[in-house]
Design a protein around this motif. Structure first.
Motif, PDB file in Angstrom:
ATOM      1  N   ALA A 176       0.620  -1.500  -0.049  1.00 26.37           N
ATOM      2  CA  ALA A 176       0.150  -0.149  -0.154  1.00 26.37           C
ATOM      3  C   ALA A 176       1.135   1.403   0.160  1.00 26.37           C
ATOM      4  O   ALA A 176       0.617   2.044  -0.737  1.00 26.37           O
ATOM      5  CB  ALA A 176      -0.979  -0.195   1.454  1.00 26.37           C
ATOM      6  N   SER A 177       2.330   1.432   0.657  1.00 29.57           N
ATOM      7  CA  SER A 177       2.158   2.382   0.546  1.00 29.57           C
ATOM      8  C   SER A 177       4.150   2.421  -0.460  1.00 29.57           C
ATOM      9  O   SER A 177       4.012   4.016  -0.860  1.00 29.57           O
ATOM     10  CB  SER A 177       3.309   2.756   2.550  1.00 29.57           C
ATOM     11  N   ASP A 178       4.070   1.577  -0.752  1.00 25.44           N
ATOM     12  CA  ASP A 178       5.382   1.190  -2.262  1.00 25.44           C
ATOM     13  C   ASP A 178       4.597   1.220  -3.315  1.00 25.44           C
ATOM     14  O   ASP A 178       5.524   1.572  -4.650  1.00 25.44           O
ATOM     15  CB  ASP A 178       6.226   0.157  -1.962  1.00 25.44           C
ATOM     16  N   GLY A 179       2.959   1.747  -3.410  1.00 30.22           N
ATOM     17  CA  GLY A 179       2.632   1.428  -3.933  1.00 30.22           C
ATOM     18  C   GLY A 179       2.173  -0.160  -5.673  1.00 30.22           C
ATOM     19  O   GLY A 179       3.063  -1.182  -5.241  1.00 30.22           O
ATOM     20  N   VAL A 180       1.632   0.179  -7.178  1.00 31.65           N
ATOM     21  CA  VAL A 180       1.600  -1.259  -7.343  1.00 31.65           C
ATOM     22  C   VAL A 180       2.272  -0.246  -8.714  1.00 31.65           C
ATOM     23  O   VAL A 180       1.830   0.461  -9.156  1.00 31.65           O
ATOM     24  CB  VAL A 180       0.185  -1.777  -7.719  1.00 31.65           C
ATOM     25  N   GLY A 181       3.311  -1.336  -9.030  1.00 35.25           N
ATOM     26  CA  GLY A 181       3.282  -0.801 -10.529  1.00 35.25           C
ATOM     27  C   GLY A 181       2.655  -1.972 -11.705  1.00 35.25           C
ATOM     28  O   GLY A 181       1.828  -2.487 -12.094  1.00 35.25           O
ATOM     29  N   PRO A 182       3.913  -1.520 -13.132  1.00 34.58           N
ATOM     30  CA  PRO A 182       2.309  -2.113 -14.204  1.00 34.58           C
ATOM     31  C   PRO A 182       3.050  -3.892 -14.120  1.00 34.58           C
ATOM     32  O   PRO A 182       1.874  -4.379 -15.179  1.00 34.58           O
ATOM     33  CB  PRO A 182       3.446  -1.739 -15.139  1.00 34.58           C
ATOM     34  N   ASN A 183       3.774  -4.175 -13.862  1.00 38.33           N
ATOM     35  CA  ASN A 183       4.999  -5.903 -13.673  1.00 38.33           C
ATOM     36  C   ASN A 183       3.547  -6.305 -12.560  1.00 38.33           C
ATOM     37  O   ASN A 183       4.071  -7.328 -12.370  1.00 38.33           O
ATOM     38  CB  ASN A 183       5.740  -5.858 -14.140  1.00 38.33           C
ATOM     39  N   ASP A 184       2.624  -5.739 -11.255  1.00 39.23           N
ATOM     40  CA  ASP A 184       2.511  -6.084 -10.314  1.00 39.23           C
ATOM     41  C   ASP A 184       1.272  -6.892 -10.804  1.00 39.23           C
ATOM     42  O   ASP A 184       0.079  -6.415 -11.447  1.00 39.23           O
ATOM     43  CB  ASP A 184       2.184  -5.331  -9.201  1.00 39.23           C
ATOM     44  N   PRO A 185       0.608  -7.929  -9.821  1.00 36.88           N
ATOM     45  CA  PRO A 185      -0.858  -8.007  -9.902  1.00 36.88           C
ATOM     46  C   PRO A 185      -1.924  -6.905 -10.509  1.00 36.88           C
ATOM     47  O   PRO A 185      -1.473  -5.810  -8.551  1.00 36.88           O
ATOM     48  CB  PRO A 185      -1.146  -8.929  -8.950  1.00 36.88           C
ATOM     49  N   GLN A 186      -2.909  -6.616 -10.571  1.00 35.89           N
ATOM     50  CA  GLN A 186      -3.625  -5.502 -10.586  1.00 35.89           C
ATOM     51  C   GLN A 186      -4.739  -5.346 -10.038  1.00 35.89           C
ATOM     52  O   GLN A 186      -5.455  -6.751 -10.106  1.00 35.89           O
ATOM     53  CB  GLN A 186      -4.112  -5.145 -11.905  1.00 35.89           C
ATOM     54  N   PRO A 187      -5.053  -5.090  -9.600  1.00 34.84           N
ATOM     55  CA  PRO A 187      -6.718  -4.126  -8.410  1.00 34.84           C
ATOM     56  C   PRO A 187      -7.844  -4.702  -9.149  1.00 34.84           C
ATOM     57  O   PRO A 187      -7.785  -4.203 -10.506  1.00 34.84           O
ATOM     58  CB  PRO A 187      -6.358  -2.888  -7.619  1.00 34.84           C
ATOM     59  N   ASP A 188      -8.922  -5.074  -8.728  1.00 39.07           N
ATOM     60  CA  ASP A 188      -9.748  -5.219  -9.770  1.00 39.07           C
ATOM     61  C   ASP A 188     -11.153  -3.537  -9.485  1.00 39.07           C
ATOM     62  O   ASP A 188     -11.106  -3.534  -8.083  1.00 39.07           O
ATOM     63  CB  ASP A 188     -10.837  -6.113  -8.676  1.00 39.07           C
ATOM     64  N   ALA A 189     -11.092  -2.436  -9.852  1.00 39.83           N
ATOM     65  CA  ALA A 189     -11.699  -1.889  -9.925  1.00 39.83           C
ATOM     66  C   ALA A 189     -12.942  -1.256  -9.357  1.00 39.83           C
ATOM     67  O   ALA A 189     -13.290  -0.501  -8.348  1.00 39.83           O
ATOM     68  CB  ALA A 189     -11.455  -0.741 -11.541  1.00 39.83           C
ATOM     69  N   GLU A 190     -14.154  -2.367  -9.673  1.00 43.19           N
ATOM     70  CA  GLU A 190     -15.303  -2.178  -9.619  1.00 43.19           C
ATOM     71  C   GLU A 190     -15.036  -2.599  -8.123  1.00 43.19           C
ATOM     72  O   GLU A 190     -16.459  -1.328  -7.348  1.00 43.19           O
ATOM     73  CB  GLU A 190     -16.219  -3.604 -10.399  1.00 43.19           C
ATOM     74  N   LEU A 191     -14.882  -4.241  -7.698  1.00 42.64           N
ATOM     75  CA  LEU A 191     -14.778  -4.143  -6.266  1.00 42.64           C
ATOM     76  C   LEU A 191     -14.673  -3.105  -5.885  1.00 42.64           C
ATOM     77  O   LEU A 191     -15.417  -2.994  -4.519  1.00 42.64           O
ATOM     78  CB  LEU A 191     -14.317  -5.535  -6.655  1.00 42.64           C
ATOM     79  N   GLY A 192     -13.190  -3.180  -6.268  1.00 40.91           N
ATOM     80  CA  GLY A 192     -12.503  -1.706  -5.057  1.00 40.91           C
ATOM     81  C   GLY A 192     -13.283  -0.651  -4.682  1.00 40.91           C
ATOM     82  O   GLY A 192     -13.268  -0.201  -3.577  1.00 40.91           O
ATOM     83  N   LEU A 193     -13.689   0.079  -5.987  1.00 41.07           N
ATOM     84  CA  LEU A 193     -14.714   0.999  -5.364  1.00 41.07           C
ATOM     85  C   LEU A 193     -15.899   0.622  -5.048  1.00 41.07           C
ATOM     86  O   LEU A 193     -15.987   2.477  -3.483  1.00 41.07           O
ATOM     87  CB  LEU A 193     -14.948   1.535  -6.502  1.00 41.07           C
ATOM     88  N   LYS A 194     -16.309  -0.001  -5.094  1.00 38.86           N
ATOM     89  CA  LYS A 194     -17.603  -0.719  -4.224  1.00 38.86           C
ATOM     90  C   LYS A 194     -17.300  -0.960  -2.415  1.00 38.86           C
ATOM     91  O   LYS A 194     -18.142  -0.125  -1.375  1.00 38.86           O
ATOM     92  CB  LYS A 194     -18.679  -1.897  -4.218  1.00 38.86           C
ATOM     93  N   ARG A 195     -16.462  -1.299  -2.930  1.00 34.90           N
ATOM     94  CA  ARG A 195     -15.650  -1.972  -1.141  1.00 34.90           C
ATOM     95  C   ARG A 195     -15.245  -0.536  -0.945  1.00 34.90           C
ATOM     96  O   ARG A 195     -15.601   0.244   0.520  1.00 34.90           O
ATOM     97  CB  ARG A 195     -14.442  -2.275  -0.953  1.00 34.90           C
ATOM     98  N   ALA A 196     -14.886   0.456  -1.571  1.00 37.98           N
ATOM     99  CA  ALA A 196     -14.063   2.050  -1.074  1.00 37.98           C
ATOM    100  C   ALA A 196     -15.194   2.642  -0.493  1.00 37.98           C
ATOM    101  O   ALA A 196     -15.086   3.694   0.720  1.00 37.98           O
ATOM    102  CB  ALA A 196     -12.727   2.890  -1.796  1.00 37.98           C
ATOM    103  N   LEU A 197     -16.270   2.958  -1.406  1.00 41.08           N
ATOM    104  CA  LEU A 197     -17.389   3.491  -0.681  1.00 41.08           C
ATOM    105  C   LEU A 197     -18.082   3.118  -0.141  1.00 41.08           C
ATOM    106  O   LEU A 197     -18.211   4.339   1.194  1.00 41.08           O
ATOM    107  CB  LEU A 197     -18.255   3.142  -1.812  1.00 41.08           C
ATOM    108  N   ALA A 198     -18.131   2.127   0.902  1.00 36.83           N
ATOM    109  CA  ALA A 198     -19.344   1.710   1.913  1.00 36.83           C
ATOM    110  C   ALA A 198     -18.035   1.517   3.121  1.00 36.83           C
ATOM    111  O   ALA A 198     -18.137   2.474   3.681  1.00 36.83           O
ATOM    112  CB  ALA A 198     -19.424   0.165   1.446  1.00 36.83           C
ATOM    113  N   ALA A 199     -16.668   1.224   2.916  1.00 32.81           N
ATOM    114  CA  ALA A 199     -15.543   1.865   4.033  1.00 32.81           C
ATOM    115  C   ALA A 199     -15.672   3.680   4.772  1.00 32.81           C
ATOM    116  O   ALA A 199     -15.546   3.947   5.772  1.00 32.81           O
ATOM    117  CB  ALA A 199     -14.071   1.449   3.676  1.00 32.81           C
TER     118      ALA A 199
END
Ligand code: NOJ
Ligand code: CA
Length: 516
Positions: free
Chosen positions: A341-364
């Protein structure tokens, strides 16, 4: 005075502006103070109480402004002192308070104090402003937070300490002259009318006498291990009298000036020592940000927060995103631990699921906005912005990237300029020219503010609704009680005044039958 006016900082929703990425008035691709002023109306309509501006003081920008070369001037990149005064006056006329970022642990190596120290040579009083030591090798095993050793050698043979980049030498807070200089800096900004400060790395300012080795540098690196004794560069007791003095200075001004410490100190009972009634008003509750988003972990963190801060009569703050961590809309879209989380994610890393992430983030966020205390929002989260996780190496600017030879991609992904108007140009209305110091990912056009404004169910309108409710019910000054009958392994529910908040931590759909 109504109750919301009482100790405003106990309940305030404070919006973090990262100036270089908020809004760019002169079109050079870097956000600036006039850009911020022109968009303050949109923050007012969001429903926040205050803004915190990340550093805009003179700086060579080696660490995006956290390397200050003049604490009492605005960097020309962002404008002038007059621009700042206009920003402040506009914010105040809208009823918004303004906190600015104070960086006392280190200066830039281009600050006059450091330049004078280098010129004056070993043994001079000028070198006493910083931590200089002789030797053929680094004076101890300390590591920089950005990777590599925390010591750099000058041509005259002396080493200087920097817990961050080599362009950020650490000040010697044992020196009364350093203390006096900062009291003047506080007064300079308080006289100008700022409502307070966010204080960078206050827990790093004290260093153990003799600068001994870190006892466990292999395991802890630059950091610390919770529950184990303080490493020699963090949490030294010697700093507390400094903050007491600062508090007295703030209190000598009218209008409840406040300071929030970025004191990364755990456990929370230890952090609470930093918000005793005569020290900081608030600290960031990083435990909350760091906790895995599960009912069990969040319940424990909330209980600990109320216990720890309540014991010293301080409010808890709540924070989910800032300019140093992966945006929570992406963090929650995958299995990303704190290190990632503090180091970020680059193009070669596993990528987040944008839709799920946003739903969860908004609920959080909704869950969090119901809690009593003060809440920090990070610019762009009200649009549901994801992290830029595919930024190519040539754009990387965070010193972490270079200092680790790319092994840690750093924090640029959460610092990308905001999209204001979809499809007007390449920077989605960040400015008139389309230039942007970091490129936006293509998806940002879909999150632009103008696409969400007035659209029922959009992330922006949901934030506005929640912030309005928070104000209407005075939740920040509210009460807290778990609604035990509704809590389970995957559900947390609580009451704050007349509000009942129920949060399902799983992805299954659930309905509840309520008695009333
Ligand atoms: C914490 C700030 O939030 C971060 O951005 C910065 O790099 C370090 N302190 C050093 O000032
Ligand atoms: Ca600009």
């Amino acid at each position: 005075m109504g109750q919301t006016q009482l100790d405003w900082w106990r309940s305030a929703v404070i919006y973090q502006i990262y100036p270089r990425s908020f809004a760019d008035a002169n079109g050079d691709g870097i956000g600036d103070l006039p850009g911020i002023t022109s968009r303050l109306g949109s923050l007012k309509s969001l429903g926040i109480d205050a803004v915190w501006l990340s550093p805009f003081m003179r700086s060579p920008q080696k660490d995006a402004g956290y390397d200050v070369s003049d604490y009492c001037d605005v960097d020309p990149l962002f404008g002038t002192l007059d621009d700042f005064d206009r920003l402040l006056a506009t914010a105040h006329s809208l009823g918004l308070r303004v906190l600015i970022d104070l960086v006392p642990n280190h200066t830039s190596d281009q600050h006059e104090w450091f330049k004078r120290a280098v010129a004056a040579g070993p043994g001079s009083p000028e070198r006493e402003f910083y931590h200089f030591r002789d030797g053929d090798a680094p004076p101890n095993n300390w590591q920089s937070m950005f990777g590599g050793p925390a010591w750099t050698q000058l041509p005259d043979g002396q080493w200087y300490c920097h817990l961050f980049d080599s362009s950020q030498p650490d000040l010697n807070w044992e020196n009364p002259k350093v203390q006096e200089a900062f009291e003047d800096i506080l007064r300079f900004w308080l006289d100008r009318g700022v409502d307070g400060f966010r204080v960078d790395q206050p827990h790093a300012m004290g260093k153990a006498k003799g600068l001994p080795d870190h006892p466990d540098v292999e395991r802890a690196g630059a950091g610390f291990i919770e529950g184990e004794p303080s490493p020699p560069m963090w949490f030294q007791e010697s700093v507390h009298p400094i903050f007491r003095k600062w508090r007295a200075i703030l209190e000598s001004y009218p209008g409840q000036r406040a300071m929030c410490g970025e004191a990364y100190v755990l456990p929370l009972s230890f952090m609470a020592l930093w918000v005793r009634p005569d020290e900081f008003h608030q600290t960031f509750n990083f435990r909350y940000l760091d906790s895995p988003w599960t009912a069990k972990d969040i319940r424990k963190t909330i209980d600990e927060s109320f216990d720890a801060f309540g014991a010293v009569g301080a409010p808890s703050t709540w924070v989910l995103s800032n300019h140093d961590v992966m945006r929570h809309a992406s963090r929650m879209g995958g299995d990303f631990g704190r290190t990632t989380a503090s180091d970020g994610v680059g193009p070669n890393d596993p990528q987040p699921d944008a839709e799920l992430g946003l739903k969860r983030a908004l609920a959080a966020t909704l869950f969090t906005l119901g809690l009593p205390g003060s809440m920090y929002l990070y610019q762009g989260e009200e649009l549901g912005l994801p992290e830029h996780t595919t930024l190519e190496p040539e754009f990387r600017q965070d010193p972490t990237f270079a200092r680790t030879n790319g092994a840690r991609v750093g924090r640029d992904g959460c610092r990308v300029p905001l999209p204001w108007e979809s499809n007007v140009n390449e920077s989605s209305g960040f400015n008139q020219t389309g230039k942007s110091w970091l490129p936006q990912p293509a998806a940002y056009a879909n999150y632009a503010r103008d696409l969400q404004e007035g659209v029922e169910g959009s992330t922006l309108e949901t934030y506005k609704w929640a912030l309005a409710k928070r104000k209407e019910l005075n939740l920040g000054h509210g009460t807290f009680e778990w609604a035990e009958d509704l809590c389970s392994e995957s559900v947390l529910a609580y009451r704050n005044r007349s509000l009942l908040v129920i949060h399902n931590f799983e992805t299954n759909e659930t309905t509840w039958k309520l008695d009333s």
